[in-house]
Design a protein around this motif. Structure first.
Motif, PDB file in Angstrom:
ATOM      1  N   GLU A   1      86.509  -6.652  11.477  1.00 32.24           N
ATOM      2  CA  GLU A   1      86.543  -7.283  12.797  1.00 32.24           C
ATOM      3  C   GLU A   1      87.412  -8.539  12.769  1.00 32.24           C
ATOM      4  OE1 GLU A   1      85.792  -7.085  16.772  1.00 32.24           O
ATOM      5  OE2 GLU A   1      85.210  -5.641  15.250  1.00 32.24           O
ATOM      6  N   LEU A   2      87.263  -9.344  11.730  1.00 28.38           N
ATOM      7  CA  LEU A   2      88.079 -10.540  11.602  1.00 28.38           C
ATOM      8  C   LEU A   2      89.558 -10.176  11.507  1.00 28.38           C
ATOM      9  CD1 LEU A   2      88.427 -13.601  11.171  1.00 28.38           C
ATOM     10  CD2 LEU A   2      88.078 -13.178   8.730  1.00 28.38           C
ATOM     11  N   TYR A   3      89.886  -9.171  10.704  1.00 30.64           N
ATOM     12  CA  TYR A   3      91.285  -8.747  10.570  1.00 30.64           C
ATOM     13  C   TYR A   3      91.830  -8.238  11.894  1.00 30.64           C
ATOM     14  CZ  TYR A   3      90.651  -9.143   5.531  1.00 30.64           C
ATOM     15  OH  TYR A   3      90.402  -9.605   4.266  1.00 30.64           O
ATOM     16  N   ARG A   4      91.000  -7.604  12.693  1.00 24.59           N
ATOM     17  CA  ARG A   4      91.446  -7.154  14.019  1.00 24.59           C
ATOM     18  C   ARG A   4      91.832  -8.348  14.889  1.00 24.59           C
ATOM     19  NH1 ARG A   4      86.842  -2.794  14.534  1.00 24.59           N
ATOM     20  NH2 ARG A   4      87.920  -1.024  13.640  1.00 24.59           N
ATOM     21  N   TYR A   5      91.006  -9.376  14.848  1.00 28.51           N
ATOM     22  CA  TYR A   5      91.315 -10.583  15.626  1.00 28.51           C
ATOM     23  C   TYR A   5      92.597 -11.227  15.120  1.00 28.51           C
ATOM     24  CZ  TYR A   5      86.675 -10.424  17.786  1.00 28.51           C
ATOM     25  OH  TYR A   5      85.569 -10.054  18.488  1.00 28.51           O
ATOM     26  N   ILE A   6      92.741 -11.317  13.813  1.00 28.76           N
ATOM     27  CA  ILE A   6      93.952 -11.914  13.235  1.00 28.76           C
ATOM     28  C   ILE A   6      95.169 -11.086  13.629  1.00 28.76           C
ATOM     29  CG2 ILE A   6      95.174 -12.389  11.068  1.00 28.76           C
ATOM     30  CD1 ILE A   6      92.466 -13.181   9.861  1.00 28.76           C
TER      31      ILE A   6
ATOM     32  N   LEU B   1      80.957   0.093   3.541  1.00 31.78           N
ATOM     33  CA  LEU B   1      81.473   0.071   4.910  1.00 31.78           C
ATOM     34  C   LEU B   1      80.716  -0.928   5.777  1.00 31.78           C
ATOM     35  CD1 LEU B   1      82.126   3.859   5.565  1.00 31.78           C
ATOM     36  CD2 LEU B   1      83.823   2.053   5.266  1.00 31.78           C
ATOM     37  N   ILE B   2      79.415  -0.986   5.618  1.00 32.28           N
ATOM     38  CA  ILE B   2      78.611  -1.932   6.388  1.00 32.28           C
ATOM     39  C   ILE B   2      78.994  -3.366   6.016  1.00 32.28           C
ATOM     40  CG2 ILE B   2      76.258  -2.814   6.723  1.00 32.28           C
ATOM     41  CD1 ILE B   2      75.327   0.139   6.416  1.00 32.28           C
ATOM     42  N   GLU B   3      79.172  -3.615   4.728  1.00 34.55           N
ATOM     43  CA  GLU B   3      79.543  -4.960   4.280  1.00 34.55           C
ATOM     44  C   GLU B   3      80.939  -5.349   4.750  1.00 34.55           C
ATOM     45  OE1 GLU B   3      79.115  -4.934   0.053  1.00 34.55           O
ATOM     46  OE2 GLU B   3      76.933  -4.690   0.143  1.00 34.55           O
ATOM     47  N   GLN B   4      81.825  -4.375   4.863  1.00 36.90           N
ATOM     48  CA  GLN B   4      83.200  -4.649   5.261  1.00 36.90           C
ATOM     49  C   GLN B   4      83.379  -4.774   6.769  1.00 36.90           C
ATOM     50  OE1 GLN B   4      85.787  -5.271   3.271  1.00 36.90           O
ATOM     51  NE2 GLN B   4      84.457  -5.123   1.510  1.00 36.90           N
ATOM     52  N   GLU B   5      82.369  -4.432   7.527  1.00 32.73           N
ATOM     53  CA  GLU B   5      82.481  -4.420   8.983  1.00 32.73           C
ATOM     54  C   GLU B   5      82.922  -5.767   9.540  1.00 32.73           C
ATOM     55  OE1 GLU B   5      79.299  -3.645  12.386  1.00 32.73           O
ATOM     56  OE2 GLU B   5      79.472  -1.996  10.956  1.00 32.73           O
ATOM     57  N   ASP B   6      82.328  -6.859   9.060  1.00 27.04           N
ATOM     58  CA  ASP B   6      82.705  -8.184   9.539  1.00 27.04           C
ATOM     59  C   ASP B   6      84.146  -8.525   9.171  1.00 27.04           C
ATOM     60  OD1 ASP B   6      80.238  -8.631  10.714  1.00 27.04           O
ATOM     61  OD2 ASP B   6      79.427  -9.674   8.959  1.00 27.04           O
ATOM     62  N   LYS B   7      84.564  -8.152   7.973  1.00 24.20           N
ATOM     63  CA  LYS B   7      85.940  -8.410   7.563  1.00 24.20           C
ATOM     64  C   LYS B   7      86.916  -7.645   8.438  1.00 24.20           C
ATOM     65  CE  LYS B   7      85.309  -9.424   2.665  1.00 24.20           C
ATOM     66  NZ  LYS B   7      85.611  -8.981   1.305  1.00 24.20           N
TER      67      LYS B   7
ATOM     68  N   GLU C   1      90.165 -16.421  20.551  1.00 23.82           N
ATOM     69  CA  GLU C   1      90.195 -14.953  20.653  1.00 23.82           C
ATOM     70  C   GLU C   1      88.799 -14.369  20.448  1.00 23.82           C
ATOM     71  OE1 GLU C   1      92.086 -11.541  21.565  1.00 23.82           O
ATOM     72  OE2 GLU C   1      93.132 -13.440  21.376  1.00 23.82           O
ATOM     73  N   VAL C   2      88.058 -14.899  19.497  1.00 30.64           N
ATOM     74  CA  VAL C   2      86.696 -14.423  19.236  1.00 30.64           C
ATOM     75  C   VAL C   2      85.796 -14.729  20.429  1.00 30.64           C
ATOM     76  CG1 VAL C   2      84.656 -14.756  17.782  1.00 30.64           C
ATOM     77  CG2 VAL C   2      86.903 -14.546  16.723  1.00 30.64           C
ATOM     78  N   LYS C   3      85.892 -15.934  20.954  1.00 34.09           N
ATOM     79  CA  LYS C   3      85.055 -16.313  22.109  1.00 34.09           C
ATOM     80  C   LYS C   3      85.390 -15.472  23.323  1.00 34.09           C
ATOM     81  CE  LYS C   3      84.150 -21.087  20.817  1.00 34.09           C
ATOM     82  NZ  LYS C   3      84.400 -22.498  21.118  1.00 34.09           N
ATOM     83  N   ARG C   4      86.658 -15.185  23.529  1.00 39.91           N
ATOM     84  CA  ARG C   4      87.092 -14.397  24.698  1.00 39.91           C
ATOM     85  C   ARG C   4      86.534 -12.970  24.636  1.00 39.91           C
ATOM     86  NH1 ARG C   4      93.196 -13.645  25.103  1.00 39.91           N
ATOM     87  NH2 ARG C   4      92.855 -15.392  23.740  1.00 39.91           N
ATOM     88  N   SER C   5      86.423 -12.422  23.446  1.00 41.39           N
ATOM     89  CA  SER C   5      85.953 -11.035  23.325  1.00 41.39           C
ATOM     90  C   SER C   5      84.432 -10.928  23.380  1.00 41.39           C
ATOM     91  CB  SER C   5      86.465 -10.419  22.036  1.00 41.39           C
ATOM     92  OG  SER C   5      85.865 -11.025  20.935  1.00 41.39           O
TER      93      SER C   5
ATOM     94  N   LYS D   1      99.878 -13.810  17.501  1.00 33.99           N
ATOM     95  CA  LYS D   1     101.334 -13.729  17.394  1.00 33.99           C
ATOM     96  C   LYS D   1     101.779 -14.432  16.116  1.00 33.99           C
ATOM     97  CE  LYS D   1     102.061 -13.563  22.348  1.00 33.99           C
ATOM     98  NZ  LYS D   1     102.698 -14.139  23.510  1.00 33.99           N
ATOM     99  N   GLU D   2     103.019 -14.138  15.729  1.00 29.73           N
ATOM    100  CA  GLU D   2     103.616 -14.827  14.581  1.00 29.73           C
ATOM    101  C   GLU D   2     103.973 -16.232  15.015  1.00 29.73           C
ATOM    102  OE1 GLU D   2     103.590 -13.824  11.622  1.00 29.73           O
ATOM    103  OE2 GLU D   2     103.161 -11.726  11.911  1.00 29.73           O
ATOM    104  N   PRO D   3     103.958 -17.222  14.195  1.00 24.30           N
ATOM    105  CA  PRO D   3     103.694 -17.209  12.761  1.00 24.30           C
ATOM    106  C   PRO D   3     102.214 -17.357  12.422  1.00 24.30           C
ATOM    107  CG  PRO D   3     104.338 -19.400  13.372  1.00 24.30           C
ATOM    108  CD  PRO D   3     104.390 -18.554  14.629  1.00 24.30           C
ATOM    109  N   TYR D   4     101.357 -17.415  13.451  1.00 25.01           N
ATOM    110  CA  TYR D   4      99.931 -17.648  13.196  1.00 25.01           C
ATOM    111  C   TYR D   4      99.331 -16.563  12.309  1.00 25.01           C
ATOM    112  CZ  TYR D   4     100.696 -20.842  17.068  1.00 25.01           C
ATOM    113  OH  TYR D   4     101.191 -21.818  17.866  1.00 25.01           O
ATOM    114  N   ARG D   5      99.678 -15.319  12.572  1.00 25.30           N
ATOM    115  CA  ARG D   5      99.134 -14.202  11.796  1.00 25.30           C
ATOM    116  C   ARG D   5      99.534 -14.329  10.324  1.00 25.30           C
ATOM    117  NH1 ARG D   5     101.671  -8.880  13.418  1.00 25.30           N
ATOM    118  NH2 ARG D   5     101.372  -9.865  15.410  1.00 25.30           N
TER     119      ARG D   5
END
Length: 158
Positions: free
Chosen positions: A99-104, A91-97, A153-157, A108-112
């Motif tokens: 977070e990245l998936y949350r940002y993705i 779980l600790i190792e997956q935390e960064d992933k 999105e990452v910078k804004r958060s 909006k589509e088609p970017y996602r």
């Protein structure tokens, strides 16, 4: 029968990669790929040639995946609980992933979808273009724009 064998050999990898981007599970992707080709063989007479056969197969794969997900939601399997100290570490190792998936996911589509197909599926820009019925250059430009939006999105958060 030789035509169907060629169809399978030429398109298996593309359909499998596409399904991997959707489900992220090798076993499920293999099973759904087989089911996709089974459905395609039984409905080959309905293929009208208005698009590439690879696009048609990916559409069948997408609908097959959606049916699989619906079935899983309606009839969830009870899995055995596994208690081990490595779960916390995972779980600790997956935390960064995560977070990245949350940002993705916020994009909006088609970017996602472009990010999923490229980063998770490992598809080439040409393959992405074929799946989304666009050209390779469009896939490259859209992927670049998606990365820029993701960075914003990452910078804004922060």
């Amino acid at each position: 029968m030789g035509h169907l064998t060629d169809l399978y050999k030429e398109n298996f990898a593309l359909v499998f990669k596409y399904l991997m981007t959707l489900c992220r599970d090798t076993d499920v992707a293999e099973e759904l790929t087989q089911e996709t080709f089974y459905k395609a063989i039984h409905s080959i007479e309905r293929f009208n040639g208005s698009c590439k056969i690879s696009v048609w197969l990916c559409q069948i794969a997408k609908h097959t995946y959606y049916q699989y997900v619906d079935k899983q939601v309606k009839q969830p399997e009870l899995s055995e609980l596994q208690v081990s100290p490595s779960i916390e570490q995972l779980l600790i190792e997956q935390e960064d992933k995560i977070e990245l998936y949350r940002y993705i996911h916020q994009l909006k589509e088609p970017y996602r979808e472009i990010l999923h197909l490229r980063l998770l599926g490992g598809l080439s820009f040409q393959e992405i273009g074929e799946i989304l019925e666009k050209n390779e250059n469009w896939a490259r430009v859209t992927f670049y724009r998606a990365k820029v939006k993701l960075q914003e999105e990452v910078k804004r958060s922060e």
